[in-house]
Design an enzyme around this catalytic site. Sequence first.
Site, PDB file in Angstrom:
ATOM      1  N   SER A   1       0.803  -1.233   0.000  1.00 31.88           N
ATOM      2  CA  SER A   1       0.000   0.000   0.000  1.00 31.88           C
ATOM      3  C   SER A   1       0.832   1.277   0.000  1.00 31.88           C
ATOM      4  CB  SER A   1      -0.936   0.013   1.203  1.00 31.88           C
ATOM      5  OG  SER A   1      -2.012  -0.838   0.949  1.00 31.88           O
TER       6      SER A   1
ATOM      7  N   VAL B   1       1.314  -3.525   4.071  1.00 28.82           N
ATOM      8  CA  VAL B   1       1.138  -4.786   4.783  1.00 28.82           C
ATOM      9  C   VAL B   1       2.442  -5.610   4.833  1.00 28.82           C
ATOM     10  CG1 VAL B   1       0.373  -6.166   2.783  1.00 28.82           C
ATOM     11  CG2 VAL B   1      -0.674  -6.552   5.023  1.00 28.82           C
TER      12      VAL B   1
ATOM     13  N   LYS C   1       0.418   3.439  -3.029  1.00 27.28           N
ATOM     14  CA  LYS C   1      -0.793   4.224  -3.333  1.00 27.28           C
ATOM     15  C   LYS C   1      -0.525   5.712  -3.535  1.00 27.28           C
ATOM     16  CE  LYS C   1      -3.895   0.852  -1.149  1.00 27.28           C
ATOM     17  NZ  LYS C   1      -4.478   0.451   0.142  1.00 27.28           N
TER      18      LYS C   1
ATOM     19  N   TYR D   1      -3.271  -3.217 -10.418  1.00 25.08           N
ATOM     20  CA  TYR D   1      -3.078  -2.734  -9.044  1.00 25.08           C
ATOM     21  C   TYR D   1      -2.222  -3.732  -8.256  1.00 25.08           C
ATOM     22  CZ  TYR D   1      -4.184  -2.228  -4.102  1.00 25.08           C
ATOM     23  OH  TYR D   1      -4.086  -2.145  -2.733  1.00 25.08           O
TER      24      TYR D   1
ATOM     25  N   TYR E   1      -5.151   4.992   7.514  1.00 24.16           N
ATOM     26  CA  TYR E   1      -6.462   4.356   7.617  1.00 24.16           C
ATOM     27  C   TYR E   1      -7.213   4.774   8.873  1.00 24.16           C
ATOM     28  CZ  TYR E   1      -4.077   1.271   4.275  1.00 24.16           C
ATOM     29  OH  TYR E   1      -3.367   0.768   3.226  1.00 24.16           O
TER      30      TYR E   1
END
Length: 422
Positions: A63, A258, A66, A188, A240
Site C-alpha cells: 500500500s 502490509v 498508493k 493494481y 487508515y
Amino acid sequence: MRSPIPDYLLEVLDSCGEDGGAVADYIPELAAADPDRFGICVATVDGTIYTAGDADVEFTIQSMSKPFTYAIALADRGIDALNERVGVEPSGEAFNEISVERGTGRPKNAMINAGALLTHSLVDGDDSAAQSERVRAGFSRFAGRDLVVDEQAFVSELASAHRNLGMAHLLKAAKTLDCDPVEIVRGYTRQCSVKVSCQDLAIMAATLANAGVHPLTHETLLSRPVVRQVLSVMMTCGMYDAAGDWMTDVGIPAKSGVSGGVIGALPGQVGIAVFSPRLDSHGSSVRGVEAFERLSRDMGMHLMDVAQEGRSALRGAYVTEGDDPMTVYEVQGDLRFAGAETIVRAIAEGEHETRRVALDLTRVYRLHDVGRRMLLESVRRLGEDGLEVVLVDPECALPEAADVGSERLTVVDSLADGTAST
Ligand code: GLU
C-alpha cells in the site's frame, strides 16, 4: 567528525524493541518474511541518505505504492478530474473497506483499496499492461533506480485478490470505473508487488518532501499542486483508521503497507522509511509506527509544531555610510506570508531619512507568490512616496519588479553596485 545521525538512527532501532504484532500471512511470500528485520532510512531533501539496520533489504511496496500512483494519475489527468472520481475524505475504516459513495460512486480516498484501484485505472496508457508499466517506470524514477515486480508475490496476491475483485466490480457497476475490473485488479496487484528497500522508499518520499524535485537527480517529477494534494491525502487518510492517532502523535504525512514498511514525507525536510514486518491491528508495522513516534518526538518533526517562521526573514536593517547614504533592508530565507509581512512592516514603519531605500534579496532562498506580491507592492509604494528604490537581486528572484512602473527603481546585482549614486 563522524555524523551523529546514523548513530542516533541505530539507537532508535535499539529502543523500539516491542515485538508484538504478527507478520501478514495471507500469501506465502509475506508469511515468509523474517519478523526480526528492522531497517530505517532518512533521506534529506538535498540528497543525503542516512541508514541503519536492514535498510537495503527488499520487500514488496504494497500500500505504500498508493500515494505514488495517485501522484502519477494526478499528473496525467489533472487534480479536478481525479477529484471527480476519487474523494479526499478520511474513511476512518480499514484499508479494504468497501467504499463506493452513494450517488457519485466515488471511493472515499486514494489511500484505501477502492480508491487505489480507481486511481490505477486513471493512469495514462492504452491498455492495462501499459498503465501497469507506466506505474512501475514512474516508481523507478521516484526511487532513482530501475525497480522490478516480485513475480511470485504478484501471482500469489492475484490468486487471493477476491475482495479487491469484488470492489472493482462494484466500482464498475457504479460506473466510476471505466475499464475491465479484472484487468484493473491485475494492474493494481502488480503495482503492490514492486520490490523496494527502505532506502528506495525514503528517496521516493523525499521527492514528495522536496516539492516534486528528485533529491539526487534534481529532476522535477511532479508539480507543486500535485505534491500538495498527495501529501494532504497522505496526512488525513494514509494511516487508515489510525489517522487521528497518527496525526496527533507523529504529525508526518505517511503511508503504511502490509509488508511492514511505513513511509513518511516531511515537507521541506526529509523522506523517511522504516521496515519491520510485524503488524498491528490496523495493518501497520508495530516497530515502524514506534520508530516514527520517536523520530517525530526527538527531532521535532510534527507538522503542527512550527516556530515563528517569519521572524528570521529580516536579516538586518541599516543605513550605509557616505555622502549619499541608503537605508538597506536585508531579506533572507524562504519568504511566505509571515516573512514578507515582517519585511513590509519594517519598511512601513521605517523613518527613511535617506533618499534611497535598498531591498537586498541576495540571501532569499525562495519567494512564494504571496512574498513576491507583497515585496512588489512595497517597491511600488516606496516609489510613490518619492523614494529611490535599489533592488539588489542577483538571482533574479523578483523579475516582475521591472514591470511595477516605477521610474525610481534600479535593479542591481550587489549592494556595492547600488551604493554608487543612482
Ligand atoms: N496488496 C494489498 C491489498 O491490496 C495491500 C494492502 C496493504 O498494504 O495495506 O490487499
